[in-house]
Write an enzyme that holds these catalytic residues in place. Sequence first.
Site, PDB file in Angstrom:
ATOM      1  N   HIS A 185       0.834  -1.214   0.000  1.00  0.00           N
ATOM      2  CA  HIS A 185       0.000   0.000   0.000  1.00  0.00           C
ATOM      3  C   HIS A 185       0.865   1.259   0.000  1.00  0.00           C
ATOM      4  O   HIS A 185       1.195   1.807   1.053  1.00  0.00           O
ATOM      5  CB  HIS A 185      -0.914  -0.039   1.239  1.00  0.00           C
ATOM      6  CG  HIS A 185      -2.008   0.968   1.217  1.00  0.00           C
ATOM      7  ND1 HIS A 185      -3.239   0.725   1.766  1.00  0.00           N
ATOM      8  CD2 HIS A 185      -2.067   2.226   0.720  1.00  0.00           C
ATOM      9  CE1 HIS A 185      -4.026   1.790   1.608  1.00  0.00           C
ATOM     10  NE2 HIS A 185      -3.317   2.717   0.985  1.00  0.00           N
ATOM     11  N   ARG A 243       2.030   8.708  -6.425  1.00  0.00           N
ATOM     12  CA  ARG A 243       1.541  10.001  -6.928  1.00  0.00           C
ATOM     13  C   ARG A 243       1.791  10.261  -8.411  1.00  0.00           C
ATOM     14  O   ARG A 243       1.275  11.237  -8.941  1.00  0.00           O
ATOM     15  CB  ARG A 243       2.129  11.170  -6.124  1.00  0.00           C
ATOM     16  CG  ARG A 243       1.853  11.100  -4.627  1.00  0.00           C
ATOM     17  CD  ARG A 243       0.389  11.136  -4.296  1.00  0.00           C
ATOM     18  NE  ARG A 243       0.157  11.350  -2.861  1.00  0.00           N
ATOM     19  CZ  ARG A 243      -0.876  10.866  -2.197  1.00  0.00           C
ATOM     20  NH1 ARG A 243      -1.786  10.124  -2.826  1.00  0.00           N
ATOM     21  NH2 ARG A 243      -1.029  11.110  -0.918  1.00  0.00           N
ATOM     22  N   ASN A 249      -4.936   5.835  -7.162  1.00  0.00           N
ATOM     23  CA  ASN A 249      -5.558   7.169  -7.144  1.00  0.00           C
ATOM     24  C   ASN A 249      -4.612   8.265  -7.624  1.00  0.00           C
ATOM     25  O   ASN A 249      -4.322   9.228  -6.931  1.00  0.00           O
ATOM     26  CB  ASN A 249      -6.124   7.509  -5.756  1.00  0.00           C
ATOM     27  CG  ASN A 249      -5.068   7.536  -4.668  1.00  0.00           C
ATOM     28  OD1 ASN A 249      -3.987   6.987  -4.836  1.00  0.00           O
ATOM     29  ND2 ASN A 249      -5.374   8.196  -3.565  1.00  0.00           N
ATOM     30  N   HIS A 297      -5.548  -0.950   5.761  1.00  0.00           N
ATOM     31  CA  HIS A 297      -5.381  -0.166   6.994  1.00  0.00           C
ATOM     32  C   HIS A 297      -6.479  -0.306   8.059  1.00  0.00           C
ATOM     33  O   HIS A 297      -7.186   0.651   8.368  1.00  0.00           O
ATOM     34  CB  HIS A 297      -5.158   1.309   6.676  1.00  0.00           C
ATOM     35  CG  HIS A 297      -6.016   1.904   5.583  1.00  0.00           C
ATOM     36  ND1 HIS A 297      -7.379   1.798   5.544  1.00  0.00           N
ATOM     37  CD2 HIS A 297      -5.661   2.628   4.489  1.00  0.00           C
ATOM     38  CE1 HIS A 297      -7.827   2.428   4.476  1.00  0.00           C
ATOM     39  NE2 HIS A 297      -6.806   2.936   3.827  1.00  0.00           N
ATOM     40  N   ASN A 350      -6.237   9.164   7.101  1.00  0.00           N
ATOM     41  CA  ASN A 350      -7.448   8.397   6.805  1.00  0.00           C
ATOM     42  C   ASN A 350      -7.080   6.919   6.654  1.00  0.00           C
ATOM     43  O   ASN A 350      -6.307   6.588   5.754  1.00  0.00           O
ATOM     44  CB  ASN A 350      -8.042   8.933   5.497  1.00  0.00           C
ATOM     45  CG  ASN A 350      -9.261   8.159   5.049  1.00  0.00           C
ATOM     46  OD1 ASN A 350      -9.601   7.114   5.583  1.00  0.00           O
ATOM     47  ND2 ASN A 350      -9.924   8.663   4.029  1.00  0.00           N
ATOM     48  N   ASP A 354       0.802   2.596   3.739  1.00  0.00           N
ATOM     49  CA  ASP A 354      -0.090   3.687   3.309  1.00  0.00           C
ATOM     50  C   ASP A 354       0.721   4.986   3.179  1.00  0.00           C
ATOM     51  O   ASP A 354       0.249   6.075   3.541  1.00  0.00           O
ATOM     52  CB  ASP A 354      -1.280   3.875   4.256  1.00  0.00           C
ATOM     53  CG  ASP A 354      -2.384   4.754   3.636  1.00  0.00           C
ATOM     54  OD1 ASP A 354      -2.270   5.095   2.442  1.00  0.00           O
ATOM     55  OD2 ASP A 354      -3.339   5.085   4.350  1.00  0.00           O
TER      56      ASP A 354
HETATM   57 ZN    ZN Z   1      -6.946   4.145   2.184  1.00  0.00          ZN
END
Ligand code: ZN
Length: 428
Positions: free
Chosen positions: A56, A60, A90, A230, A276, A303
């Site tokens: 994870h 970017r 993302n 997570h 988050n 993350d």
């Molecule tokens: Zn997440």
Amino acid sequence: MSKTLIRGARVLGGEPQDVLIDGGTVEAVGTDLSAEGAEVVEAGGKVLLPGLVDLHTHLREPGREDSETVLTGTRAAASGGYTAVFAMANTFPVADTAGVVEQVYRLGREHGYCDVQPIGAVTVGLEGRKLAELGAMHDSAAGVTVFSDDGKCVDDAVIMRRALEYVKAFGGVVAQHAQEPRLTEGAQMNEGVVSAELGLGGWPAVAEESIIARDVLLAEHVGSRVHICHLSTAGSVEIVRWAKSRGIDVTAEVTPHHLLLTDELVRSYDPVYKVNPPLRTERDVMALREALADGTIDIVATDHAPHPHEDKDCEWAAAAMGMVGLETALSVVQETMVDTGLLDWAGVADRMSFKPARIGQATGHGRPVSAGEPANLTLVDTAYRGTVDPAGFASRSRNTPYEGRELPGRVTHTWLRGKATLVDGKLT
Ligand SMILES: [Zn+2]
């Protein structure tokens, strides 16, 4: 390619041994191995682990190269002892087509610091409405096996069901960012005593737990495999424990920061602690540590979420969510799991290399340190103690919650297929 002899390393924390690398492969593991023709690295009792694998990571690129690129992110990874990272989808554009995942995959190989295995989006544009071309991404040169809308939850149960059915055909896995969107509208931090005192919008544990409960049941119904990103609450641990006891094919990850930090830190209003899922309570932290130790939680995943300072150095409500993590992960795991006696180094190798590689099907990674295996290795000075100084990070971003904190352990060397990417703490 040349030979390297790592002399006197405690393989997975065991008795000191020599490890001979020839080309991209571990040639031999034993005592008093010949150094003839080899460059010698005196390990002096440092711990040798299989190269770490992060399921994870946010790299970017494409689109937010001001916060991280594949190059800077994989250099950060090598610094932290990683030889493979899974890059979240993302980006801008979103990694929802074969073209984008192949681009990210290729950049990782070209730079040569750490293998990059792209994660494909579950839905087009992460919009949660229409399944992305999962099959095309799987069949591409990137060979995508992990799919996630991370950053957003796949909250539509029908879409989640279809995704689980689809990946089942080729043995893939859906990695869910479990966050019920309606229950977390306007949420700024964990819902609890601290949020009530500070008057900040609360993010209830049930918003995470209800999605996990639904998804393990969907995975059971479909006979497919689901991975929970997570995990952050004690209740989530209980649900995953229940699901596993029922034989449901679920795996779960915890981040280093959720193993160490609590929502008490939010009292500072320092946005570096905004993340988050949010930092939770001491009780949650202890439940997560215990679950990682007993195997209910399978892996540690960073993350790693780089943000430029203008997105973090602002008021709490406006700040972006996330923390960098690749360069401090192993130290935080040593602090929270090893130095507390909850895990030994073999356990760390399991949670940070063997299992993440298996979940993500990262070929050649997460292999035992033994003859004939790919030489993906990391050497750790576990006796080291030092203060975290983000100025020294290889990452393009500096948003670490550990600045100025003393943490144990330091990765001194990393080898990717026998090629040193980190030597004496310096990137090659
Ligand atoms: Zn997440």
